[in-house]
Write an enzyme that holds these catalytic residues in place. Structure first.
Site, PDB file in Angstrom:
ATOM      1  N   SER A 125      74.841  71.842  87.729  1.00 18.89           N
ATOM      2  CA  SER A 125      73.981  72.500  87.078  1.00 18.89           C
ATOM      3  C   SER A 125      73.805  73.989  87.062  1.00 18.89           C
ATOM      4  O   SER A 125      73.853  74.307  88.393  1.00 18.89           O
ATOM      5  CB  SER A 125      72.407  71.923  86.848  1.00 18.89           C
ATOM      6  OG  SER A 125      71.517  72.676  86.000  1.00 18.89           O
ATOM      7  N   TYR A 150      64.660  68.684  91.824  1.00 21.41           N
ATOM      8  CA  TYR A 150      65.800  68.354  90.862  1.00 21.41           C
ATOM      9  C   TYR A 150      66.758  69.354  91.311  1.00 21.41           C
ATOM     10  O   TYR A 150      67.910  69.128  91.430  1.00 21.41           O
ATOM     11  CB  TYR A 150      65.512  68.330  89.396  1.00 21.41           C
ATOM     12  CG  TYR A 150      66.524  68.337  88.468  1.00 21.41           C
ATOM     13  CD1 TYR A 150      67.105  69.648  88.031  1.00 21.41           C
ATOM     14  CD2 TYR A 150      67.443  67.292  88.466  1.00 21.41           C
ATOM     15  CE1 TYR A 150      68.217  69.807  87.292  1.00 21.41           C
ATOM     16  CE2 TYR A 150      68.631  67.549  87.604  1.00 21.41           C
ATOM     17  CZ  TYR A 150      69.005  68.748  87.228  1.00 21.41           C
ATOM     18  OH  TYR A 150      70.246  68.822  86.363  1.00 21.41           O
ATOM     19  N   LYS A 154      70.937  68.993  93.358  1.00 21.22           N
ATOM     20  CA  LYS A 154      72.178  69.656  92.731  1.00 21.22           C
ATOM     21  C   LYS A 154      72.917  70.265  93.844  1.00 21.22           C
ATOM     22  O   LYS A 154      74.315  70.257  94.155  1.00 21.22           O
ATOM     23  CB  LYS A 154      72.078  70.236  91.380  1.00 21.22           C
ATOM     24  CG  LYS A 154      71.455  69.611  90.240  1.00 21.22           C
ATOM     25  CD  LYS A 154      72.491  68.469  89.672  1.00 21.22           C
ATOM     26  CE  LYS A 154      72.200  67.563  88.560  1.00 21.22           C
ATOM     27  NZ  LYS A 154      73.159  66.452  88.542  1.00 21.22           N
TER      28      LYS A 154
END
Ligand code: WQD
Length: 340
Positions: A125, A150, A154
């Site tokens: 991302s 989060y 990644k």
């Protein structure tokens, strides 16, 4: 002999669109999902678009034995790993849940891929770039300290893949998505947020259909042309097609390095206000919205320099924002017809 791709999290928004494009490009696809974050809508939609039942495996990739058993059962040439939790705000409240789920699942996929000689494509991302100093960002732009667990998962998963490639002679690609929006033109698959949408476009379409009272635009006092944040909104089908290009690059042995990273964006900065205006114009709808305070953690401006993907993957985003917003609205209307 057709090549087989395992799509973990394949019943989800991005996974289902990637599955359709892979099948239409001639790959066999196995969909695996633990269904914790979606229902059968998109899986059924994929089968309807392709006019056939695809192999589906209900698997939690945090279960190492179950993950490995998949690779024993099917000859998997490449695995695309989507299975992860992805709500930024929720990850701040529940870091343990995010680290355990997102890291354990990918580590199990890496272990199984290593022992079965499978190529790995990781769903990363643009969040890894944090607030870039000078957008557009290239793949060489520095990753910044993650602003959420989060986003941290990644970055950590990119590093897991990089290190496994180095140590075990594996091949891997990380695709850094910007803001995926829209739905398949058939309106049979699309975004299915659970509860109140975090992301902008589903909130817009749910407001337009009457499920939400009013869209809050989080801040119009940023130092940007119209005061609202800038993003790189990329059509979900364009994004899905980038995965086909990346998987083909790996399977056909065209990689120049054993670990490669690509930005998957349009290179076109669009503001929140511009997106709202485009939605109203293309769908001939007056949207009820208000200006609200800034949302903590929001990045002011980020968009991609997609030149590397164009050069190496032979991929470029094709769809206009207007076309994408029309597809998002058609999907929302289809959901309403289905009582969802
Ligand atoms: C976009 C803009 C909001 C909702 C996140 C994740 C990223 C990726 C995509 C998974 C921001 C504004 C939003 C609303 C608003 N997810 N907004 N009103 O935050 O850019 O990225 O989703 O990979 O990792 O970080 O996407 O759609 O939430 O917000 O004004 O009701 O829209 O402030 O400027 P974001 P978003």
């Amino acid at each position: 002999m057709k090549k087989t791709v395992l799509v973990s999290g394949g019943a989800g928004f991005i996974g289902s669109h990637v599955t359709v494009e892979l099948c239409q490009a001639g790959y066999d696809v196995v969909i695996a999902d633990n269904m914790s974050n979606c229902d059968e809508t998109n899986y059924k939609g994929v089968c309807a678009i392709l006019s056939r039942q695809l192999p589906f495996e209900k698997v939690d990739f945090c279960d190492a034995a179950a993950a490995n058993a998949l690779f024993d059962k099917y000859h998997i040439d490449a695995v695309i790993h989507f299975a992860a939790f992805k709500a930024v705000g929720e990850s701040v409240a529940e870091p343990l849940m995010y680290y355990k789920n997102n890291l354990d699942s990918f580590l199990n996929v890496l272990e199984a891929a290593r022992s079965h000689g499978t190529h790995v494509l990781f769903s990363s991302s643009a969040t890894v770039y944090g607030e870039p100093d000078n957008p557009p960002v290239t793949e060489q732009s520095p990753r910044q300290e993650a602003t959420s667990p989060y986003g941290n998962t990644k970055q950590m998963c990119e590093d897991f893949l990089r290190d496994c490639v180095k140590a075990y002679g594996m091949h891997g690609i990380a695709l850094r998505y910007f803001n995926p929006i829209g739905a398949h033109p058939s309106a049979l698959i699309g975004e299915l947020p659970r509860g109140v949408p975090n992301n902008l476009v589903p909130y817009i379409t749910q407001t337009a259909i009457g499920k939400r009272e009013c869209l809050s635009i989080f801040g119009n006092d940023y130092p940007t042309p119209d005061g609202t944040c800038l993003r790189d909104f990329i059509d979900i089908v364009d994004l899905a097609q980038a995965h086909v290009c990346a998987v083909t690059r790996m399977i056909d042995g065209k990689m120049e390095e054993p670990y490669e990273i690509f930005n998957v964006g349009t290179g076109r900065p669009v503001s929140v206000m511009e997106l709202v205006n485009a939605f109203e114009k293309v769908n001939k709808i007056k949207l009820n919205y208000r200006i609200a305070p800034r949302r903590p953690g929001d990045v002011m401006a980020i968009w991609a320099d997609p030149a590397l993907a164009e050069k190496k993957l032979g991929w470029k985003a094709k769809r206009s924002v207007e076309e994408t917003l029309a597809s998002a609205w058609a999907w929302e209307k289809r959901l309403a017809e289905a009582g969802k």
